[in-house]
Design a protein around this motif. Structure first.
Motif, PDB file in Angstrom:
ATOM      1  N   ASP A  46       0.851  -1.185   0.000  1.00  0.00           N
ATOM      2  CA  ASP A  46       0.000   0.000   0.000  1.00  0.00           C
ATOM      3  C   ASP A  46       0.892   1.242   0.000  1.00  0.00           C
ATOM      4  O   ASP A  46       1.702   1.413   0.927  1.00  0.00           O
ATOM      5  CB  ASP A  46      -0.910   0.011   1.230  1.00  0.00           C
ATOM      6  CG  ASP A  46      -1.815   1.230   1.249  1.00  0.00           C
ATOM      7  OD1 ASP A  46      -1.383   2.279   1.789  1.00  0.00           O
ATOM      8  OD2 ASP A  46      -2.932   1.150   0.710  1.00  0.00           O
ATOM      9  N   PRO A  47       0.793   2.105  -1.006  1.00  0.00           N
ATOM     10  CA  PRO A  47       1.714   3.250  -1.096  1.00  0.00           C
ATOM     11  C   PRO A  47       1.620   4.215   0.080  1.00  0.00           C
ATOM     12  O   PRO A  47       2.640   4.759   0.512  1.00  0.00           O
ATOM     13  CB  PRO A  47       1.329   3.920  -2.416  1.00  0.00           C
ATOM     14  CG  PRO A  47      -0.032   3.413  -2.733  1.00  0.00           C
ATOM     15  CD  PRO A  47      -0.118   2.051  -2.158  1.00  0.00           C
ATOM     16  N   ASP A  48       0.426   4.426   0.608  1.00  0.00           N
ATOM     17  CA  ASP A  48       0.283   5.352   1.735  1.00  0.00           C
ATOM     18  C   ASP A  48       0.967   4.808   2.992  1.00  0.00           C
ATOM     19  O   ASP A  48       1.647   5.537   3.714  1.00  0.00           O
ATOM     20  CB  ASP A  48      -1.193   5.623   2.017  1.00  0.00           C
ATOM     21  CG  ASP A  48      -1.853   6.436   0.913  1.00  0.00           C
ATOM     22  OD1 ASP A  48      -1.270   7.466   0.521  1.00  0.00           O
ATOM     23  OD2 ASP A  48      -2.916   6.035   0.423  1.00  0.00           O
ATOM     24  N   ARG A  49       0.785   3.519   3.232  1.00  0.00           N
ATOM     25  CA  ARG A  49       1.452   2.914   4.394  1.00  0.00           C
ATOM     26  C   ARG A  49       2.957   2.893   4.196  1.00  0.00           C
ATOM     27  O   ARG A  49       3.721   3.038   5.151  1.00  0.00           O
ATOM     28  CB  ARG A  49       0.920   1.494   4.609  1.00  0.00           C
ATOM     29  CG  ARG A  49      -0.540   1.450   5.053  1.00  0.00           C
ATOM     30  CD  ARG A  49      -0.925   0.054   5.500  1.00  0.00           C
ATOM     31  NE  ARG A  49      -2.348  -0.021   5.773  1.00  0.00           N
ATOM     32  CZ  ARG A  49      -3.185  -0.875   5.219  1.00  0.00           C
ATOM     33  NH1 ARG A  49      -2.733  -1.741   4.315  1.00  0.00           N
ATOM     34  NH2 ARG A  49      -4.453  -0.915   5.541  1.00  0.00           N
ATOM     35  N   ALA A  50       3.381   2.704   2.942  1.00  0.00           N
ATOM     36  CA  ALA A  50       4.817   2.710   2.647  1.00  0.00           C
ATOM     37  C   ALA A  50       5.427   4.072   2.981  1.00  0.00           C
ATOM     38  O   ALA A  50       6.516   4.155   3.555  1.00  0.00           O
ATOM     39  CB  ALA A  50       5.056   2.369   1.178  1.00  0.00           C
ATOM     40  N   VAL A  51       4.718   5.154   2.620  1.00  0.00           N
ATOM     41  CA  VAL A  51       5.197   6.502   2.930  1.00  0.00           C
ATOM     42  C   VAL A  51       5.297   6.691   4.442  1.00  0.00           C
ATOM     43  O   VAL A  51       6.263   7.265   4.952  1.00  0.00           O
ATOM     44  CB  VAL A  51       4.270   7.570   2.310  1.00  0.00           C
ATOM     45  CG1 VAL A  51       4.633   8.953   2.842  1.00  0.00           C
ATOM     46  CG2 VAL A  51       4.387   7.555   0.794  1.00  0.00           C
ATOM     47  N   THR A  52       4.311   6.208   5.171  1.00  0.00           N
ATOM     48  CA  THR A  52       4.325   6.327   6.624  1.00  0.00           C
ATOM     49  C   THR A  52       5.528   5.611   7.220  1.00  0.00           C
ATOM     50  O   THR A  52       6.193   6.128   8.125  1.00  0.00           O
ATOM     51  CB  THR A  52       3.032   5.731   7.226  1.00  0.00           C
ATOM     52  OG1 THR A  52       1.904   6.435   6.713  1.00  0.00           O
ATOM     53  CG2 THR A  52       3.037   5.838   8.747  1.00  0.00           C
ATOM     54  N   ILE A  53       5.824   4.418   6.693  1.00  0.00           N
ATOM     55  CA  ILE A  53       6.957   3.646   7.207  1.00  0.00           C
ATOM     56  C   ILE A  53       8.278   4.363   6.943  1.00  0.00           C
ATOM     57  O   ILE A  53       9.094   4.543   7.846  1.00  0.00           O
ATOM     58  CB  ILE A  53       6.983   2.239   6.573  1.00  0.00           C
ATOM     59  CG1 ILE A  53       5.791   1.411   7.065  1.00  0.00           C
ATOM     60  CG2 ILE A  53       8.293   1.518   6.913  1.00  0.00           C
ATOM     61  CD1 ILE A  53       5.610   0.101   6.329  1.00  0.00           C
ATOM     62  N   VAL A  54       8.496   4.787   5.688  1.00  0.00           N
ATOM     63  CA  VAL A  54       9.779   5.413   5.356  1.00  0.00           C
ATOM     64  C   VAL A  54       9.939   6.757   6.066  1.00  0.00           C
ATOM     65  O   VAL A  54      11.055   7.176   6.389  1.00  0.00           O
ATOM     66  CB  VAL A  54       9.932   5.586   3.826  1.00  0.00           C
ATOM     67  CG1 VAL A  54       9.164   6.785   3.311  1.00  0.00           C
ATOM     68  CG2 VAL A  54      11.406   5.694   3.439  1.00  0.00           C
ATOM     69  N   SER A  55       8.817   7.434   6.364  1.00  0.00           N
ATOM     70  CA  SER A  55       8.887   8.717   7.066  1.00  0.00           C
ATOM     71  C   SER A  55       9.178   8.539   8.550  1.00  0.00           C
ATOM     72  O   SER A  55       9.484   9.507   9.245  1.00  0.00           O
ATOM     73  CB  SER A  55       7.570   9.480   6.891  1.00  0.00           C
ATOM     74  OG  SER A  55       7.327   9.770   5.529  1.00  0.00           O
ATOM     75  N   SER A  56       9.065   7.294   9.020  1.00  0.00           N
ATOM     76  CA  SER A  56       9.322   7.013  10.430  1.00  0.00           C
ATOM     77  C   SER A  56      10.760   6.572  10.685  1.00  0.00           C
ATOM     78  O   SER A  56      11.140   6.329  11.829  1.00  0.00           O
ATOM     79  CB  SER A  56       8.370   5.907  10.925  1.00  0.00           C
ATOM     80  OG  SER A  56       7.023   6.306  10.794  1.00  0.00           O
ATOM     81  N   VAL A  57      11.547   6.487   9.618  1.00  0.00           N
ATOM     82  CA  VAL A  57      12.937   6.052   9.769  1.00  0.00           C
ATOM     83  C   VAL A  57      13.762   7.149  10.418  1.00  0.00           C
ATOM     84  O   VAL A  57      13.691   8.315  10.019  1.00  0.00           O
ATOM     85  CB  VAL A  57      13.551   5.682   8.399  1.00  0.00           C
ATOM     86  CG1 VAL A  57      15.018   5.316   8.547  1.00  0.00           C
ATOM     87  CG2 VAL A  57      12.779   4.525   7.780  1.00  0.00           C
ATOM     88  N   ALA A  58      14.516   6.773  11.433  1.00  0.00           N
ATOM     89  CA  ALA A  58      15.416   7.738  12.065  1.00  0.00           C
ATOM     90  C   ALA A  58      16.432   8.199  11.029  1.00  0.00           C
ATOM     91  O   ALA A  58      16.842   7.434  10.163  1.00  0.00           O
ATOM     92  CB  ALA A  58      16.120   7.096  13.257  1.00  0.00           C
ATOM     93  N   ASP A  59      16.844   9.443  11.115  1.00  0.00           N
ATOM     94  CA  ASP A  59      17.720  10.050  10.111  1.00  0.00           C
ATOM     95  C   ASP A  59      19.063   9.321  10.037  1.00  0.00           C
ATOM     96  O   ASP A  59      19.842   9.330  10.968  1.00  0.00           O
ATOM     97  CB  ASP A  59      17.936  11.514  10.471  1.00  0.00           C
ATOM     98  CG  ASP A  59      18.667  12.264   9.360  1.00  0.00           C
ATOM     99  OD1 ASP A  59      19.007  13.417   9.595  1.00  0.00           O
ATOM    100  OD2 ASP A  59      18.872  11.702   8.289  1.00  0.00           O
TER     101      ASP A  59
END
Length: 251
Positions: A46-59
Motif C-alpha cells: 500500500d503506497p500510503d502505508r509505505a510513505v508512513t513507514i519510510v517517514s518514520s525512519v530515524a535520520d
C-alpha cells in the motif's frame, strides 16, 4: 475528477511530510531503524502505508538500508502512478535530511529513474554540488546513467555519457562503461557495445567485469551471433572472469 483527486492527494502528502518536519526536532528525532523499515516495506504494497513507514525512519543517510527503503517506497508510489507524490517525497527528502551524502542523493536520482521521471533525475544531478556542498563525483554520474535505463530510455545514455563527463570533468570508470554497454545492448547496438569494450581495454586500460561480459554475451546470443559469443566467452574466461548470472540494472 481524476486530476482533482490526484492533486488533493499530493497536497495531503505534502502536508503530512511538512508536519513531520515541523514537529520533529533533529536533536530528539526518534523512529524505527532503517533495517526494520526495509523489512516492513518488502511486505507492504500500500503506497500510503509505505510513505508512513519510510517517514518514520530515524535520520541515517549513510545507511544502505535507509536508501533502499526510500527506493522501495518510490516503487510503490510509481506502480500506483502517483508521480506527484513521488516528487513530493523525494523533494522533501532533499530538503529535510540533514548532512546529505552523495550516495543518498544518488538514491534520489535512481528513484526518479525508477518512476520514469528522468527530467527530475537530471535536475537532481545538476543540484548535487549544492545539496552536498562538494563537487559531484562518479557516484552521482553513474547513478544518473543508470536512471536512464531504469526510466526505459537507454537510448539517451550514449549522448549523455559523452556530454556529462566532458562538461563536469568526470573520468568514467568501469561502472560507467558497464552502464553504457548495457544501454547499447538494450538498443540493439551490440557491435557498438563490442567497440566500447575494446576501447575500455586498449584506450582506458580498464578491466571489464563479469557483468559487462555477460551482458554482451546475452545480447550476442539473442542476435544469433553464436560464433562471436563463443569467442567472447573464451576471452572472458581467459581474463579470469568467472561466469555468473546477469545483473539487471532495471531491477
Amino acid at each position: 475528477m481524476g486530476v482533482l483527486t490526484a492533486s488533493l492527494r499530493h497536497l495531503s502528502l505534502l502536508g503530512y511530510l511538512r508536519r513531520r518536519l515541523s514537529t520533529t526536532a533533529p536533536a530528539t528525532r526518534t523512529g524505527i531503524s532503517a533495517a526494520v523499515a526495509k523489512s516492513r516495506l518488502r511486505k507492504e504494497f500500500d503506497p500510503d502505508r509505505a510513505v508512513t513507514i519510510v517517514s518514520s525512519v530515524a535520520d541515517s543517510t549513510s545507511s544502505t538500508s535507509a536508501r533502499y527503503a526510500l527506493e522501495l517506497t518510490v516503487r510503490r508510489l510509481a506502480r500506483s502512478r502517483r508521480f506527484s507524490d513521488v516528487e513530493a517525497l523525494l523533494e522533501y527528502r532533499k530538503c529535510a535530511v540533514a548532512g546529505l551524502t552523495e550516495p543518498y542523493v544518488a538514491t534520489v536520482i535512481l528513484s526518479y529513474g525508477t518512476a520514469g521521471m528522468l527530467d527530475h533525475a537530471l535536475r537532481t544531478f545538476d543540484e548535487v554540488p549544492v545539496l552536498i556542498s562538494a563537487p559531484r563525483s562518479l557516484v552521482s554520474f553513474d547513478a544518473f546513467l543508470s536512471a536512464c535505463i531504469r526510466a526505459k530510455k537507454p537510448n539517451r545514455v550514449p549522448g549523455l555519457f559523452a556530454k556529462l563527463y566532458e562538461k563536469h570533468g568526470i573520468t568514467p570508470d568501469v561502472v560507467s562503461y558497464g552502464v553504457l554497454v548495457s544501454a547499447l545492448c538494450l538498443t540493439g547496438k551490440t557491435d557498438k557495445a563490442i567497440e566500447t569494450l575494446k576501447e575500455m581495454v586498449t584506450v582506458k586500460h580498464l578491466e571489464p567485469t563479469t557483468v559487462i561480459y555477460t551482458t554482451l554475451l546475452d545480447s550476442l546470443y539473442k542476435k544469433g551471433k553464436s560464433d562471436e559469443a563463443e569467442a567472447l566467452w573464451k576471452e572472458m574466461v581467459g581474463n579470469g572472469c568467472a561466469p555468473r548470472p546477469i545483473l539487471l540494472l532495471t531491477m
